[in-house]
Design an enzyme around this catalytic site. Structure first.
Site, PDB file in Angstrom:
ATOM      1  N   GLY A   3       0.896  -1.282   0.163  1.00  0.00           N
ATOM      2  CA  GLY A   3       0.074   0.043   0.031  1.00  0.00           C
ATOM      3  C   GLY A   3       0.719   1.335   0.024  1.00  0.00           C
ATOM      4  O   GLY A   3       2.125   1.217  -0.056  1.00  0.00           O
TER       5      GLY A   3
ATOM      6  N   HIS B 110      -5.369   8.997  18.515  1.00  0.00           N
ATOM      7  CA  HIS B 110      -5.042   9.302  17.174  1.00  0.00           C
ATOM      8  C   HIS B 110      -6.136   9.874  16.393  1.00  0.00           C
ATOM      9  O   HIS B 110      -6.232   9.185  15.254  1.00  0.00           O
ATOM     10  CB  HIS B 110      -4.208   8.543  16.483  1.00  0.00           C
TER      11      HIS B 110
ATOM     12  N   ASN C 144      -5.918   2.714  10.635  1.00  0.00           N
ATOM     13  CA  ASN C 144      -6.788   3.500  11.210  1.00  0.00           C
ATOM     14  C   ASN C 144      -8.231   3.054  11.223  1.00  0.00           C
ATOM     15  O   ASN C 144      -8.406   2.052  10.371  1.00  0.00           O
ATOM     16  CB  ASN C 144      -6.645   4.911  10.535  1.00  0.00           C
TER      17      ASN C 144
ATOM     18  N   ASP D 154       1.796  12.050  14.744  1.00  0.00           N
ATOM     19  CA  ASP D 154       1.292  13.274  15.385  1.00  0.00           C
ATOM     20  C   ASP D 154       2.597  14.213  16.168  1.00  0.00           C
ATOM     21  O   ASP D 154       2.481  15.430  16.105  1.00  0.00           O
ATOM     22  CB  ASP D 154       0.236  12.851  16.356  1.00  0.00           C
TER      23      ASP D 154
ATOM     24  N   ARG E  67     -11.336   9.485  10.405  1.00  0.00           N
ATOM     25  CA  ARG E  67     -10.639   8.315  10.683  1.00  0.00           C
ATOM     26  C   ARG E  67     -11.721   7.137  10.863  1.00  0.00           C
ATOM     27  O   ARG E  67     -11.567   5.923  10.626  1.00  0.00           O
ATOM     28  CB  ARG E  67      -9.609   8.424  11.565  1.00  0.00           C
TER      29      ARG E  67
END
Length: 350
Positions: free
Chosen positions: A47, A213, A155, A186, A123
């Site tokens: 990916g 997150h 996620n 982050d 998300r």
């Protein structure tokens, strides 16, 4: 021409050593076969995150074998990466029937697998697709590599990490210190944006980020940045919002072509290579991560953690917060709680 390329390669090598020591190479470790020891698996290696992450991990002198798993194209990705002249051996595994083969002997399993966000999505909108993916992969880990350290990128992490935990609990192989949600993205965003605002070098700034997150659950502790910085309240709130919405900014900018893949691959490599360093015996390696926790009322929470040979060696807790940060945390807790419950219920419902 041959001589000039050697000269160029030498200059490039010196540049990489000086600027990105933790991602592209481990400067404390010489590349000798005696020191290559760790078997790392990337699940979702084909990916947008998986490919650059695998490239960065291939360059670590701490990794002996790098197994690349995906449902498509991973054989080709492995063939491509095998031409990179480092000592880590790469092998590709494709399709669900090869998942357990990919995981055999794994000491670290990194999971970037899943569907990326598209414009207009949060998300949490990824839950229905990615929940099944993380469940399937962790079921394979529970059977083929139950003691591996699992590092989750997929996620929404606020839900997918609890899914992974519930799967491992169900299989009777849950080791909480070996289950980690990577929230390093982050942290690097906070470093970058604060550096831009203050005119600093972002390589020399550190900013803890706690909470979760996703959106407002991401709480950058600007009050604890090193070196110390300060902002007027309106600027601080704008900066915090920028950090929290940075992923959405990338999704919009890519206009349907994906989400934050390159920066996430960089962040993931930073974390995984530091984890490998800790597993190899390096001390005092600290990262912020979303982990099984007892520092709040929640079962999972992101805080600075000390990494060690078996994963999380010690949770360093929340520490002192400013009034603004404390307020953000109290507002984030019920949101994270709901996301955790969603993940737990997904596994319990089968």
């Amino acid at each position: 021409m041959f001589v000039s390329w050697i000269h160029f390669g030498s200059m490039l090598s010196r540049l990489l050593r000086s600027r990105v020591p933790l991602v592209l190479q481990d400067v404390k470790h010489l590349a000798t076969t005696d020191q290559l020891s760790l078997n790392v698996v990337v699940c979702g290696a084909s990916g947008g995150i998986g490919q650059p992450l695998s490239l960065l991990l291939k360059q670590s002198t701490l990794i002996k074998e790098l197994a690349l798993y995906d449902t498509v194209h991973s054989i080709g990705v492995a063939a491509d990466l095998s031409h990179v002249p480092t000592l880590a051996k790469v092998k590709g595994f494709v399709g669900r029937d090869q998942l357990k083969d990919a995981l055999k002997g794994a000491q670290v399993v990194v999971i970037p697998a899943g569907m990326p966000r598209k414009p207009g999505m949060t998300r949490d909108d990824l839950f229905d697709t990615n929940a099944s993916i993380i469940k399937e992969i962790t079921e394979g880990i529970a059977e083929a590599a139950p003691k591996a350290i699992i590092a989750v990128i997929t996620n929404p992490i606020n839900s997918t990490l609890p899914i992974a935990a519930e799967v491992m609990k169900k299989a009777g192989v849950f080791y909480p210190k070996r289950l980690i949600g990577i929230t390093t993205l982050d942290v690097i965003r906070a470093r970058t944006f604060i550096a831009e605002a203050k005119g600093f070098d972002p390589m020399h700034i550190n900013v803890p980020v706690i909470g979760g997150h996703a959106g407002t659950t991401i709480i950058p502790l600007v009050s604890r940045a090193t070196p110390s910085v300060s902002f007027p309240q309106d600027e601080l709130e704008a900066l915090t919002k920028k950090i929290q919405e940075a992923g959405t900014e990338v999704v919009k900018a890519k206009a349907g072509a994906g989400s934050a893949t390159l920066s996430m691959a960089h962040a993931g490599a930073l974390f995984v290579i530091d984890l490998c360093r800790a597993m190899a015996g390096d001390a005092n390696i600290v990262h912020c991560a979303f982990v099984p926790s007892d520092v709040t009322e929640l079962e999972y929470f992101a805080t600075p953690v000390l990494l060690g040979p078996k994963g999380v060696q010690k949770n360093l807790g929340i520490g002192k917060l400013s009034d603004y940060e404390a307020k953000q945390m109290q507002e984030a807790i019920p949101i994270i709680k709901k996301s955790i419950q969603r993940g737990v219920e997904f596994v319990k419902k089968g």
